[in-house]
Enzyme design. Structure first.
Site, short mmCIF file in Angstrom:
data_model
loop_
_atom_site.label_atom_id
_atom_site.label_comp_id
_atom_site.label_asym_id
_atom_site.label_seq_id
_atom_site.Cartn_x
_atom_site.Cartn_y
_atom_site.Cartn_z
N ARG A 148 0.92 6.82 17.04
CA ARG A 148 0.77 7.84 15.98
C ARG A 148 1.45 9.16 16.27
O ARG A 148 2.06 9.76 15.38
CB ARG A 148 -0.72 8.05 15.67
CG ARG A 148 -1.47 6.80 15.18
CD ARG A 148 -0.64 5.95 14.31
NE ARG A 148 -1.39 4.89 13.63
CZ ARG A 148 -0.83 3.97 12.86
NH1 ARG A 148 0.49 3.96 12.69
NH2 ARG A 148 -1.56 3.05 12.28
N ASP A 207 -6.81 6.81 12.48
CA ASP A 207 -5.39 7.11 12.32
C ASP A 207 -5.11 8.35 11.48
O ASP A 207 -4.19 9.10 11.77
CB ASP A 207 -4.65 5.88 11.77
CG ASP A 207 -4.53 4.80 12.83
OD1 ASP A 207 -4.33 5.16 14.00
OD2 ASP A 207 -4.67 3.62 12.50
N SER A 262 -6.96 -6.38 8.18
CA SER A 262 -5.89 -5.39 8.26
C SER A 262 -5.21 -5.47 9.62
O SER A 262 -5.86 -5.62 10.65
CB SER A 262 -6.50 -4.00 8.02
OG SER A 262 -5.82 -3.03 8.76
N ASP A 270 0.81 -1.21 0.00
CA ASP A 270 0.00 0.00 0.00
C ASP A 270 0.85 1.27 0.00
O ASP A 270 0.62 2.18 -0.79
CB ASP A 270 -0.95 0.03 1.20
CG ASP A 270 -2.10 -0.97 1.03
OD1 ASP A 270 -2.04 -1.79 0.09
OD2 ASP A 270 -3.04 -0.93 1.84
N1 ARG Z 1 -9.16 0.57 16.08
C1 ARG Z 1 -7.82 0.76 16.52
C2 ARG Z 1 -7.57 2.21 16.80
O1 ARG Z 1 -8.25 3.05 16.26
C3 ARG Z 1 -6.80 0.18 15.57
C4 ARG Z 1 -6.69 0.85 14.21
C5 ARG Z 1 -5.63 0.30 13.25
N2 ARG Z 1 -5.69 -1.13 13.12
C6 ARG Z 1 -5.66 -1.83 11.97
N3 ARG Z 1 -5.71 -3.13 12.05
N4 ARG Z 1 -5.60 -1.26 10.81
O2 ARG Z 1 -6.68 2.54 17.55
#
Ligand code: ARG
Length: 408
Positions: free
Chosen positions: A99, A128, A182, A17
């Site tokens: 993050r 994110d 994911s 990606d």
């Molecule tokens: N739901 C979680 C959060 O917002 C994880 C998000 C990312 N996870 C992923 N498998 N893409 O912190």
């Protein structure tokens, strides 16, 4: 005359990606792409990311790879654990807490290479994107942020693959088919969501779990582990002092072997929708239990209850991407202040998916055996004092009861 192209720093994992994003930025923007790849304990080799970036035409001096594990645990994970943070009562915030650090590095590199933009691979539906962008703007209000998932038309797997093929982006065999869900991983946790996990009425299959064995498979014999704290932070495991990230890694090993730290949760995203995620936080789950236990003997009741009232707010700020906000920093200084005497040792018992504190001690303990004892306390506590204490606390309850009786 054509202006010299500007630069964009891309948070680059080396995966399919973000490789597509890299190429897309080169083709759609008059930007020289700079890549930033961080080791935050996701257990993926980083050198292949360098090779791939070179292959996609990134200049060697524009490739940045950094080991952030220690900084991540010391400056983000540990401060958060001082608060006992759990979003919606359960989620240990493993993705959310990574993050701000990645954003900080993106901005630092942008300043170093004189870039005017940054870019990330978070989709337009999740938390994110908000976390990255709020963090970046807080650190550099002039930064331009390019969010390909909200701009491009590559919104199906086949379009992405077609774009990759057309632009000679290598696609590893296992990426040809669609990934079943994911994943986001770092030293604190692994999160899995989407695709086969989307229906919360369906039980997640065992192969979703990456770093914990199932409780059924865990050893039949319980294990004990001893954690030492100082100023609210873990400093040693079983009397061995290690660096922050090494301590967490060690707890992950122990926890993973005992099937500890699995969570299957439906949570409310900041963006408004609900989502179902499967989380594995083996070391963090042990650390939370241990931290609460050491606080139980070293924190005053008033201090501890106030912390517990503020914890949901603090957790929500981190979840919503507001790490670099005055309100998070205000709460952090309160939390850090509370940890001054939070030191000592906790023994935990691990058994088939569960972790329980079974012993705790501290030379700064507030627990007084002399006061609490059922045996003779030699007069240090006068039981007669409790009569007045109860009488005064009962006063308004009695007045209320008299009114009720009169009114009936
Ligand atoms: N739901 C979680 C959060 O917002 C994880 C998000 C990312 N996870 C992923 N498998 N893409 O912190």
């Amino acid at each position: 005359m054509n202006k010299k192209p500007g630069k964009v720093v891309l948070a680059y994992s080396g995966g399919l990606d973000t490789s597509i994003i890299l190429k897309w930025l080169q083709l759609n923007y008059n930007y020289e792409v700079v890549t930033f790849t961080a080791d935050i304990g996701q257990k993926e080799e980083l050198e292949p990311a360098r090779e791939k970036a070179l292959l996609l035409g990134v200049k060697p001096e524009n490739i940045f790879i950094e080991d952030l594990r220690k900084e991540f645990v010391r400056d983000f994970v540990f401060p958060m654990f001082r608060s006992n943070a759990q979003y919606e009562g359960q989620y240990l915030l493993g993705t959310a807490i990574a993050r701000p650090l990645i954003s900080k590095k993106l901005i630092e590199i942008a300043e170093r290479v004189n870039a005017d933009a940054v870019s990330h691979g978070a989709t337009g539906k999740g938390n994110d994107q908000v976390r990255f962008e709020l963090s970046c703007y807080a650190l550099n209000p002039n930064i331009r942020i390019i969010s390909p998932w909200r701009e491009w038309h590559l919104n199906s797997r086949s379009r992405l693959l077609e774009f990759a093929e057309r632009n000679q982006i290598p696609i590893s065999k296992d990426k040809k088919g669609e990934a079943p869900f994911s994943i986001d991983a770092n030293i604190l946790h692994t999160s899995s969501e989407g695709k086969i996990l989307e229906d919360p009425s369906e039980i997640a299959p065992e192969y979703v779990f990456q770093r914990t064995c199932s409780p059924e498979e865990a050893p039949e014999k319980a294990a004990f582990v001893k954690i030492r704290f100082k100023n609210g932070d873990m400093i040693a495991i079983d009397d061995e002092k290690l660096e922050e990230h090494e301590l967490l890694e060690k707890l992950n090993q122990i926890g993973g072997n005992h099937g500890i730290g699995r969570l299957d949760l439906v949570e409310g995203r900041f963006i408004g929708m609900k989502s179902r995620g499967v989380y594995e936080t083996p070391g963090g789950t042990i650390l939370l239990e241990a931290h609460r236990a050491i606080e139980s003997i070293t924190l005053d009741r008033g201090a501890s209850h106030l912390k517990d009232e503020l914890m949901p707010k603090y957790s929500e700020l981190i979840y919503n991407g507001l790490w670099y906000s005055p309100e998070r920093e205000m709460l952090q200084s309160l939390i850090d202040y509370s940890q001054k005497y939070v030191e000592g040792e906790v023994t935990l018992k691990l058994y088939k998916g569960s972790v329980k504190a079974v012993a705790r001690k501290s030379k700064l303990s507030l627990y007084s055996e002399k006061q609490v004892t059922f045996e003779d306390d030699n007069g240090i506590y006068n039981q007669g004092d409790a009569t007045g204490f109860i009488n005064l606390n009962a006063l308004r309850l009695k007045i209320l009861a008299y009114r009720r009786m009169k009114n009936n």
